[in-house]
Design a protein around this motif. Structure first.
Motif, PDB file in Angstrom:
ATOM      1  N   GLU A  79      49.004 -10.772  57.332  1.00  0.00           N
ATOM      2  CA  GLU A  79      47.689 -10.231  57.689  1.00  0.00           C
ATOM      3  C   GLU A  79      47.083 -10.968  58.873  1.00  0.00           C
ATOM      4  O   GLU A  79      46.578 -10.348  59.814  1.00  0.00           O
ATOM      5  N   LYS A  97      39.332  -2.612  61.377  1.00  0.00           N
ATOM      6  CA  LYS A  97      40.059  -2.803  60.118  1.00  0.00           C
ATOM      7  C   LYS A  97      41.039  -1.660  59.866  1.00  0.00           C
ATOM      8  O   LYS A  97      42.135  -1.880  59.346  1.00  0.00           O
ATOM      9  N   ASP A  98      40.663  -0.435  60.234  1.00  0.00           N
ATOM     10  CA  ASP A  98      41.568   0.705  60.049  1.00  0.00           C
ATOM     11  C   ASP A  98      42.857   0.527  60.847  1.00  0.00           C
ATOM     12  O   ASP A  98      43.927   0.923  60.396  1.00  0.00           O
ATOM     13  N   LYS A 101      44.968  -1.871  58.943  1.00  0.00           N
ATOM     14  CA  LYS A 101      45.543  -1.171  57.788  1.00  0.00           C
ATOM     15  C   LYS A 101      46.758  -0.338  58.200  1.00  0.00           C
ATOM     16  O   LYS A 101      47.751  -0.277  57.475  1.00  0.00           O
ATOM     17  N   THR A 102      46.683   0.291  59.369  1.00  0.00           N
ATOM     18  CA  THR A 102      47.799   1.094  59.858  1.00  0.00           C
ATOM     19  C   THR A 102      49.020   0.222  60.128  1.00  0.00           C
ATOM     20  O   THR A 102      50.140   0.572  59.758  1.00  0.00           O
ATOM     21  N   ARG A 106      48.350  -1.487  54.441  1.00  0.00           N
ATOM     22  CA  ARG A 106      47.423  -1.892  53.383  1.00  0.00           C
ATOM     23  C   ARG A 106      46.232  -2.599  54.042  1.00  0.00           C
ATOM     24  O   ARG A 106      46.267  -2.921  55.224  1.00  0.00           O
ATOM     25  N   SER A 107      45.233  -2.848  53.249  1.00  0.00           N
ATOM     26  CA  SER A 107      44.050  -3.550  53.729  1.00  0.00           C
ATOM     27  C   SER A 107      44.327  -5.056  53.828  1.00  0.00           C
ATOM     28  O   SER A 107      45.019  -5.609  52.978  1.00  0.00           O
ATOM     29  N   ASP A 109      43.049  -7.713  52.800  1.00  0.00           N
ATOM     30  CA  ASP A 109      42.069  -8.293  51.871  1.00  0.00           C
ATOM     31  C   ASP A 109      42.116  -9.811  51.810  1.00  0.00           C
ATOM     32  O   ASP A 109      41.077 -10.467  51.736  1.00  0.00           O
TER      33      ASP A 109
END
Length: 140
Positions: A79, A97-98, A101-102, A106-107, A109
């Protein structure tokens, strides 16, 4: 904790039960808000676009200065290394953030949790009040 939607009730409870009491205060973080007035991070003379960017820049500085280390969680490393930034007119921002995620599927987090926890610790130390509780609002 996310202070929007389902988490908003938890934030309200924390504020009513613990806000300003012997346990400290609840710092309600809104990622898209104007950055906190903190000393320059890492000697850079760039302005962070928002609180989310500021949190990640402070985290980057803390890792570089070995204030945070021993990161061995593979998901967290993935991440943190997926995040990119851009500079326009002396304003630095991290990717949406999107977009992260792409890339990850996933996010991010764990990275968000670490960045915001470090921000809370920094804000608490700079403002002289210890480390406050954390509640996060992600502006969409």
């Amino acid at each position: 904790m996310d202070g929007i939607g389902v988490g908003a009730g938890v934030v309200d409870i924390l504020n009513s039960e613990f806000g300003g009491g012997k346990w400290g205060s609840v710092l309600d973080i809104i990622g898209g808000a104007t950055p906190y007035d903190l000393p320059h991070f890492g000697g850079e003379f760039l302005k962070a676009k928002n609180v989310r960017t500021q949190a990640y820049l402070l985290l980057k500085t803390a890792i570089q200065n070995k204030q945070i280390g021993g990161i061995v969680d593979n998901e967290l490393i993935e991440e943190l290394t997926a995040i990119r930034y851009k500079i326009e007119d002396k304003v630095i921002s991290i990717m949406p953030k999107d977009a992260i995620k792409t890339i990850l599927g996933r996010s991010p987090d764990k990275a968000d949790a670490l960045a915001y926890a470090n921000l809370v610790a920094t804000v608490g130390l700079v403002m002289g009040g210890g480390v406050p509780f954390l509640a996060i609002k992600n502006k969409k």
